[in-house]
Design a protein around this motif. Structure first.
Motif, short mmCIF file in Angstrom:
data_model
loop_
_atom_site.label_atom_id
_atom_site.label_comp_id
_atom_site.label_asym_id
_atom_site.label_seq_id
_atom_site.Cartn_x
_atom_site.Cartn_y
_atom_site.Cartn_z
N GLU A 77 0.96 -1.44 0.46
CA GLU A 77 -0.27 0.01 0.00
C GLU A 77 1.04 0.95 0.22
OE1 GLU A 77 -2.26 -0.11 3.41
OE2 GLU A 77 -3.86 -2.07 2.61
N ASP A 78 -0.05 3.06 -0.11
CA ASP A 78 0.64 4.01 -0.50
C ASP A 78 -0.03 3.87 0.28
OD1 ASP A 78 2.15 5.23 -0.66
OD2 ASP A 78 1.74 6.11 -2.43
N ASN A 79 -0.22 4.85 1.60
CA ASN A 79 -1.00 5.53 2.38
C ASN A 79 -2.46 5.30 2.57
OD1 ASN A 79 0.46 8.06 3.41
ND2 ASN A 79 0.28 8.68 1.22
N LYS A 80 -2.43 3.61 2.81
CA LYS A 80 -3.42 3.08 2.77
C LYS A 80 -4.35 2.43 1.73
CE LYS A 80 -3.80 3.96 7.55
NZ LYS A 80 -4.58 3.32 8.55
N LYS A 81 -3.43 2.93 0.49
CA LYS A 81 -3.99 2.60 -0.95
C LYS A 81 -3.00 1.50 -1.01
CE LYS A 81 -5.75 6.09 -3.49
NZ LYS A 81 -5.55 7.24 -3.95
#
Length: 117
Positions: A77-81
């Motif tokens: 993930e990247d910032n919960k995405k």
């Protein structure tokens, strides 16, 4: 001995999943990468490409080889995405996280990780 018990390509083509260990604290993460094994056609092709580049003194190396045999991933993930798997994203990850590349390299070199039966 049954000859089919000696065949390894199919299992290596299907690939196997490795659970990534955090390069920060050494703990198991929820990030998994599925890669093809060293007996796969993709790996053998990537090794030939790697050797051609070496002979021609061109850039490219282990990260490109690992990206070529990466099938998928989950849990990144990247910032919960969620970060969708692409070969380009895999190459970027492996170039910027040598620890992960090393984990994959060790996993890849052990044929038993890919044997199903």
């Amino acid at each position: 001995m049954d000859i089919k018990s000696l065949y390894t390509v199919e299992d290596h083509e299907e690939g196997a999943e490795i659970r990534i260990v955090s390069p920060i604290d050494g703990e198991l993460t929820d990030f998994y990468i599925r890669i093809q094994g060293i007996d796969s056609k993709a790996y053998r092709s990537a090794v030939r490409a790697y050797h051609r580049k070496l002979l021609a003194n061109e850039d490219g190396g282990e990260s490109e080889l690992l990206a070529a045999v990466t099938i998928s991933w989950r849990g990144l993930e990247d910032n919960k995405k969620p970060i969708e798997f692409t070969r380009k994203a895999a190459l970027e990850l492996y170039e910027n996280s040598p620890n992960i590349a090393s984990q994959l390299d060790r996993f890849l070199s052990d044929r038993s990780n890919f044997m199903k039966g």
